[in-house]
Design a protein around this motif. Structure first.
Motif, PDB file in Angstrom:
ATOM      1  N   ALA A 184       0.942  -1.106  -0.098  1.00 32.68           N
ATOM      2  CA  ALA A 184       0.006  -0.055  -0.067  1.00 32.68           C
ATOM      3  C   ALA A 184       0.840   1.230   0.028  1.00 32.68           C
ATOM      4  N   LEU A 185       1.872   1.088   0.641  1.00 38.00           N
ATOM      5  CA  LEU A 185       2.476   2.505   0.643  1.00 38.00           C
ATOM      6  C   LEU A 185       3.651   2.537  -0.462  1.00 38.00           C
ATOM      7  N   ALA A 186       3.998   1.545  -1.220  1.00 43.23           N
ATOM      8  CA  ALA A 186       4.573   1.517  -2.499  1.00 43.23           C
ATOM      9  C   ALA A 186       3.481   2.115  -3.421  1.00 43.23           C
ATOM     10  N   GLY A 187       2.341   1.647  -3.388  1.00 42.02           N
ATOM     11  CA  GLY A 187       1.311   2.338  -4.432  1.00 42.02           C
ATOM     12  C   GLY A 187       0.954   3.496  -4.150  1.00 42.02           C
ATOM     13  N   CYS A 188       1.096   4.140  -2.956  1.00 43.14           N
ATOM     14  CA  CYS A 188       0.764   5.641  -2.918  1.00 43.14           C
ATOM     15  C   CYS A 188       1.969   6.411  -3.639  1.00 43.14           C
ATOM     16  N   TYR A 189       3.185   6.038  -3.580  1.00 50.19           N
ATOM     17  CA  TYR A 189       4.071   6.753  -4.328  1.00 50.19           C
ATOM     18  C   TYR A 189       4.291   6.129  -5.811  1.00 50.19           C
ATOM     19  N   ALA A 190       3.998   5.147  -6.098  1.00 49.52           N
ATOM     20  CA  ALA A 190       4.191   4.639  -7.521  1.00 49.52           C
ATOM     21  C   ALA A 190       3.052   5.109  -8.229  1.00 49.52           C
ATOM     22  N   GLY A 191       1.971   5.254  -7.805  1.00 49.71           N
ATOM     23  CA  GLY A 191       0.915   5.748  -8.763  1.00 49.71           C
ATOM     24  C   GLY A 191       1.091   7.169  -9.531  1.00 49.71           C
ATOM     25  N   PRO A 192       1.424   8.310  -8.435  1.00 48.72           N
ATOM     26  CA  PRO A 192       1.818   9.434  -8.996  1.00 48.72           C
ATOM     27  C   PRO A 192       2.934   9.373 -10.115  1.00 48.72           C
ATOM     28  N   VAL A 193       4.099   8.452  -9.622  1.00 53.96           N
ATOM     29  CA  VAL A 193       5.169   8.540 -10.405  1.00 53.96           C
ATOM     30  C   VAL A 193       4.943   8.056 -11.792  1.00 53.96           C
ATOM     31  N   PHE A 194       3.973   6.777 -11.766  1.00 53.82           N
ATOM     32  CA  PHE A 194       3.747   6.471 -13.017  1.00 53.82           C
ATOM     33  C   PHE A 194       3.036   7.307 -13.942  1.00 53.82           C
ATOM     34  N   ASN A 195       1.668   8.139 -13.441  1.00 52.46           N
ATOM     35  CA  ASN A 195       1.173   9.194 -14.277  1.00 52.46           C
ATOM     36  C   ASN A 195       1.964  10.143 -14.450  1.00 52.46           C
ATOM     37  N   LEU A 196       3.042  10.657 -13.825  1.00 50.04           N
ATOM     38  CA  LEU A 196       4.286  11.484 -14.484  1.00 50.04           C
ATOM     39  C   LEU A 196       4.887  10.958 -15.520  1.00 50.04           C
ATOM     40  N   LEU A 197       5.369   9.770 -15.446  1.00 52.21           N
ATOM     41  CA  LEU A 197       6.532   9.356 -16.437  1.00 52.21           C
ATOM     42  C   LEU A 197       5.854   8.752 -17.588  1.00 52.21           C
ATOM     43  N   VAL A 198       4.580   7.945 -17.328  1.00 51.45           N
ATOM     44  CA  VAL A 198       4.244   7.372 -18.432  1.00 51.45           C
ATOM     45  C   VAL A 198       2.852   8.184 -18.973  1.00 51.45           C
ATOM     46  N   GLY A 199       1.963   8.737 -18.313  1.00 56.05           N
ATOM     47  CA  GLY A 199       0.909   9.427 -18.559  1.00 56.05           C
ATOM     48  C   GLY A 199       1.384  10.805 -19.101  1.00 56.05           C
ATOM     49  N   PHE A 200       1.945  11.694 -18.430  1.00 60.63           N
ATOM     50  CA  PHE A 200       2.553  12.869 -19.111  1.00 60.63           C
ATOM     51  C   PHE A 200       3.360  12.678 -20.104  1.00 60.63           C
TER      52      PHE A 200
END
Length: 208
Positions: A184-200
């Motif tokens: 859960a803690l890893a998901g809190c940080y991995a979600g925004p990072v994935f959005n920035l790197l892949v989505g953006f």
């Protein structure tokens, strides 16, 4: 005097009589909401494979090879026509026939090559549904911004950011309650990072 002191045995409808009416109202609201939710639920079940025994329907499994590519085609190359649906039916007929022979009516497959294939198809179709809902949300926010004369950047910093975080909030909370705090803690940080790197990054790549 003995007759006066006798009590009538409680019946099924007497116990909790004060709660009977609220429960009936709750059932009424649940039925009304179920009617509104039924078309979306049917479309979801027909396009997302499942291995849950409670939601498993062999008819849905046979229609997945037809409707899953149809939804992908609709999202990638709109508008979707009847000719496209007929082409999906023609190309997916062998796969549907194979699933008819390899699957059972009463329970989903528990082992074999069908399990990873269905899981992979379910993941891909969930991504398609998220893309579809996100597109509709962007359209709704754009219309709302034009009606209220709100800058798009403000909507992105408030409403869109909140809506984007609600799914992660419930997912991480469920994972933490299951005893997987590290995940859960890893998901809190991995979600925004994935959005920035892949989505953006993907958006900038497409725009350029």
């Amino acid at each position: 005097g003995g007759r006066r002191n006798r009590r009538r045995p409680p019946e099924a409808g007497d116990e909790g009589g004060e709660q009977a009416e609220p429960e009936a109202e709750q059932r009424w609201w649940a039925r009304a909401f179920g009617l509104l939710e039924a078309p979306v639920t049917l479309a979801r079940d027909l396009t997302i494979p499942t291995l849950c025994p409670l939601q498993y329907r062999k008819l849905h499994v046979l229609l997945h090879p037809v409707l899953c590519p149809a939804l992908v085609w609709f999202l990638a190359f709109p508008p979707f026509t009847v000719g496209g649906l007929l082409l999906c039916v023609l190309l997916a007929s062998p796969a549907s026939f194979a699933l008819f022979l390899l699957t059972q009516t009463s329970r989903p497959p528990a082992a074999g090559p069908l399990v990873p294939l269905l899981l992979l198809a379910a993941f891909c179709m969930c991504v398609c549904w998220v893309f579809l809902l996100a597109s509709e949300l962007i359209t709704l926010l754009s219309a709302l911004g034009q009606l209220l004369a709100v800058p798009p950047a403000f909507l992105g910093l408030t409403v869109l950011a909140w809506g984007n975080s609600v799914g992660d909030f419930f997912t991480n909370t469920a994972v933490a309650r299951a005893g997987l705090g590290g995940m859960a803690l890893a998901g809190c940080y991995a979600g925004p990072v994935f959005n920035l790197l892949v989505g953006f990054g993907s958006s900038l790549l497409v725009a350029s």
